[in-house]
Structures are given as structure tokens and as C-alpha cells.
Scaffold this motif. Structure first.
Motif, PDB file in Angstrom:
ATOM      1  N   VAL A  30     -79.964  50.854  50.243  1.00 40.97           N
ATOM      2  CA  VAL A  30     -80.068  50.532  48.822  1.00 40.97           C
ATOM      3  C   VAL A  30     -80.094  51.818  47.996  1.00 40.97           C
ATOM      4  O   VAL A  30     -79.382  51.943  46.995  1.00 40.97           O
ATOM      5  N   CYS A  31     -80.873  52.797  48.430  1.00 39.28           N
ATOM      6  CA  CYS A  31     -80.964  54.068  47.720  1.00 39.28           C
ATOM      7  C   CYS A  31     -79.588  54.724  47.586  1.00 39.28           C
ATOM      8  O   CYS A  31     -79.212  55.198  46.524  1.00 39.28           O
ATOM      9  N   GLY A  32     -78.823  54.716  48.671  1.00 40.89           N
ATOM     10  CA  GLY A  32     -77.523  55.365  48.665  1.00 40.89           C
ATOM     11  C   GLY A  32     -76.428  54.600  47.952  1.00 40.89           C
ATOM     12  O   GLY A  32     -75.378  55.158  47.659  1.00 40.89           O
ATOM     13  N   HIS A  33     -76.659  53.316  47.681  1.00 38.28           N
ATOM     14  CA  HIS A  33     -75.634  52.472  47.052  1.00 38.28           C
ATOM     15  C   HIS A  33     -76.166  51.736  45.822  1.00 38.28           C
ATOM     16  O   HIS A  33     -75.674  50.671  45.465  1.00 38.28           O
ATOM     17  N   LEU A  34     -77.161  52.324  45.204  1.00 38.52           N
ATOM     18  CA  LEU A  34     -77.854  51.671  44.096  1.00 38.52           C
ATOM     19  C   LEU A  34     -76.913  51.226  42.978  1.00 38.52           C
ATOM     20  O   LEU A  34     -76.969  50.083  42.526  1.00 38.52           O
ATOM     21  N   ALA A  35     -76.041  52.103  42.534  1.00 35.96           N
ATOM     22  CA  ALA A  35     -75.147  51.763  41.418  1.00 35.96           C
ATOM     23  C   ALA A  35     -74.208  50.618  41.795  1.00 35.96           C
ATOM     24  O   ALA A  35     -73.988  49.701  40.986  1.00 35.96           O
ATOM     25  N   ASP A  36     -73.667  50.652  43.011  1.00 33.55           N
ATOM     26  CA  ASP A  36     -72.752  49.583  43.441  1.00 33.55           C
ATOM     27  C   ASP A  36     -73.468  48.245  43.567  1.00 33.55           C
ATOM     28  O   ASP A  36     -72.921  47.209  43.187  1.00 33.55           O
ATOM     29  N   HIS A  68     -72.663  44.913  41.341  1.00 34.27           N
ATOM     30  CA  HIS A  68     -72.346  43.633  41.983  1.00 34.27           C
ATOM     31  C   HIS A  68     -73.266  42.522  41.465  1.00 34.27           C
ATOM     32  O   HIS A  68     -72.801  41.420  41.134  1.00 34.27           O
ATOM     33  N   LEU A  69     -74.562  42.817  41.391  1.00 34.83           N
ATOM     34  CA  LEU A  69     -75.512  41.801  40.914  1.00 34.83           C
ATOM     35  C   LEU A  69     -75.324  41.501  39.430  1.00 34.83           C
ATOM     36  O   LEU A  69     -75.498  40.356  39.003  1.00 34.83           O
ATOM     37  N   GLU A  70     -74.972  42.509  38.645  1.00 35.33           N
ATOM     38  CA  GLU A  70     -74.683  42.264  37.224  1.00 35.33           C
ATOM     39  C   GLU A  70     -73.508  41.317  37.078  1.00 35.33           C
ATOM     40  O   GLU A  70     -73.516  40.421  36.234  1.00 35.33           O
ATOM     41  N   ALA A  71     -72.488  41.508  37.921  1.00 35.43           N
ATOM     42  CA  ALA A  71     -71.329  40.614  37.889  1.00 35.43           C
ATOM     43  C   ALA A  71     -71.725  39.185  38.258  1.00 35.43           C
ATOM     44  O   ALA A  71     -71.130  38.229  37.763  1.00 35.43           O
ATOM     45  N   LEU A  72     -72.742  39.060  39.103  1.00 36.71           N
ATOM     46  CA  LEU A  72     -73.238  37.734  39.482  1.00 36.71           C
ATOM     47  C   LEU A  72     -74.199  37.155  38.447  1.00 36.71           C
ATOM     48  O   LEU A  72     -74.549  35.982  38.515  1.00 36.71           O
ATOM     49  N   GLY A  73     -74.671  38.009  37.531  1.00 39.99           N
ATOM     50  CA  GLY A  73     -75.544  37.539  36.459  1.00 39.99           C
ATOM     51  C   GLY A  73     -77.030  37.622  36.721  1.00 39.99           C
ATOM     52  O   GLY A  73     -77.821  37.068  35.949  1.00 39.99           O
ATOM     53  N   ALA A 114     -90.574  44.479  52.501  1.00 38.79           N
ATOM     54  CA  ALA A 114     -89.824  43.565  53.369  1.00 38.79           C
ATOM     55  C   ALA A 114     -89.426  42.274  52.649  1.00 38.79           C
ATOM     56  O   ALA A 114     -88.276  41.835  52.742  1.00 38.79           O
ATOM     57  N   GLY A 115     -90.338  41.656  51.939  1.00 35.45           N
ATOM     58  CA  GLY A 115     -90.030  40.421  51.216  1.00 35.45           C
ATOM     59  C   GLY A 115     -88.972  40.624  50.141  1.00 35.45           C
ATOM     60  O   GLY A 115     -87.967  39.896  50.106  1.00 35.45           O
ATOM     61  N   PRO A 116     -89.151  41.612  49.242  1.00 34.95           N
ATOM     62  CA  PRO A 116     -88.111  41.865  48.251  1.00 34.95           C
ATOM     63  C   PRO A 116     -86.756  42.243  48.873  1.00 34.95           C
ATOM     64  O   PRO A 116     -85.708  41.873  48.347  1.00 34.95           O
ATOM     65  N   LEU A 117     -86.780  42.958  50.007  1.00 33.50           N
ATOM     66  CA  LEU A 117     -85.523  43.273  50.692  1.00 33.50           C
ATOM     67  C   LEU A 117     -84.849  42.008  51.189  1.00 33.50           C
ATOM     68  O   LEU A 117     -83.632  41.859  51.067  1.00 33.50           O
ATOM     69  N   ASP A 118     -85.628  41.095  51.750  1.00 31.37           N
ATOM     70  CA  ASP A 118     -85.074  39.817  52.213  1.00 31.37           C
ATOM     71  C   ASP A 118     -84.397  39.080  51.063  1.00 31.37           C
ATOM     72  O   ASP A 118     -83.293  38.546  51.214  1.00 31.37           O
ATOM     73  N   ARG A 119     -85.058  39.050  49.913  1.00 27.55           N
ATOM     74  CA  ARG A 119     -84.495  38.331  48.772  1.00 27.55           C
ATOM     75  C   ARG A 119     -83.238  39.028  48.226  1.00 27.55           C
ATOM     76  O   ARG A 119     -82.277  38.364  47.828  1.00 27.55           O
ATOM     77  N   LEU A 120     -83.236  40.359  48.228  1.00 34.70           N
ATOM     78  CA  LEU A 120     -82.033  41.075  47.805  1.00 34.70           C
ATOM     79  C   LEU A 120     -80.897  40.806  48.791  1.00 34.70           C
ATOM     80  O   LEU A 120     -79.761  40.554  48.389  1.00 34.70           O
ATOM     81  N   HIS A 121     -81.209  40.847  50.061  1.00 36.81           N
ATOM     82  CA  HIS A 121     -80.206  40.558  51.087  1.00 36.81           C
ATOM     83  C   HIS A 121     -79.605  39.170  50.868  1.00 36.81           C
ATOM     84  O   HIS A 121     -78.375  38.998  50.872  1.00 36.81           O
ATOM     85  N   GLU A 122     -80.469  38.187  50.672  1.00 31.60           N
ATOM     86  CA  GLU A 122     -80.008  36.809  50.456  1.00 31.60           C
ATOM     87  C   GLU A 122     -79.124  36.704  49.212  1.00 31.60           C
ATOM     88  O   GLU A 122     -78.103  36.012  49.226  1.00 31.60           O
ATOM     89  N   ALA A 123     -79.506  37.401  48.134  1.00 30.39           N
ATOM     90  CA  ALA A 123     -78.716  37.362  46.898  1.00 30.39           C
ATOM     91  C   ALA A 123     -77.340  37.993  47.116  1.00 30.39           C
ATOM     92  O   ALA A 123     -76.327  37.479  46.625  1.00 30.39           O
TER      93      ALA A 123
END
Length: 123
Positions: A12-18, A22-27, A46-55
Motif C-alpha cells: 500500500v505504501c509503495g502504491h498509494l497514489a494508484d 482506483h478507489l476514487e474511480a469506484l467512488g 489487519a482488519g482495515p487491510l482486509d476491508r481494503l483488500h475486499e474493496a
């Protein structure tokens, strides 16, 4: 913190802007924003990572943070001089590292919270 979590935060740190784009495009950047808040405050990620992964997976990124975290990560190879320095995550929350830049005396900063990375000598 597990190695899986540290690798995913590093991704996530290395690809933060991308990821944000992507999430902005999804709204909805909420999953990323919640993860960043957790990392910055030192809370369990861990929990927030799981939710980001799912999104990300739901939005078409079939690898999400966990599948992508193992791609492109190389083990830290010691350079020709064992007295060399490397910069590491200032909070020890992820696996990212950066070699010093010969044209800059300043430490690079963490992409997540802007804290200067920690300089460590290789052995």
C-alpha cells in the motif's frame, strides 16, 4: 504484526497514489482512508487491510493488497560494502526499504505519514 500484514502495508505504501486513484474511480476511498488512519495512529491494521483488500477485489483488482504484496518484493540484498546504509519504515510497520540517494543527504519519507525513514547500517 504478521509478515503478511507488513508486506501488505508495504505494498500500500509503495502504491498509494494508484490505489487512491482506483478507489476514487469506484467512488469510495473510505477503506484506504481507514487503513491509513490505523497505521498512522499505531492501531491494529489487519482488519482495515482486509476491508481494503475486499474493496479492491470487488472493484476489479483480482489480487487486492494481499496478492499484490508478494509481487515485486525483493529480499534486501547487501550491496558491495557491508557498511552501507539503508532506509527502513520509521514505524517498523511494513517491509519497504530504500537505498540512500547519492544526490540527496536527506532521508526519504514514509509515503503513509510523511515521517522520515530510519537509517540503518547493513551488517
Amino acid at each position: 504484526m504478521s509478515d503478511r500484514t507488513a508486506a501488505a502495508i508495504g505494498y500500500v505504501c509503495g502504491h498509494l497514489a494508484d490505489i487512491r486513484e482506483h478507489l476514487e474511480a469506484l467512488g469510495d476511498t473510505g477503506p484506504l482512508d481507514r487503513l491509513l488512519a490505523a497505521v498512522r495512529s499505531g492501531e491494529e491494521a489487519a482488519g482495515p487491510l482486509d476491508r481494503l483488500h475486499e474493496a479492491l477485489v470487488a472493484g476489479g483488482d483480482v489480487l487486492g493488497v494481499y496478492g499484490n504484496a508478494g509481487r515485486g518484493l525483493r529480499p534486501l540484498a547487501v550491496g558491495p560494502d557491508p557498511g552501507e546504509f539503508v532506509f527502513l519504515c520509521p514505524r517498523r510497520r511494513c517491509v519497504r526499504y530504500r537505498w540512500p540517494s547519492p544526490d540527496s543527504g536527506a532521508a526519504p519519507c514514509c509515503e503513509i505519514d510523511g515521517t522520515p525513514m530510519t537509517r540503518e547500517r547493513l551488517r
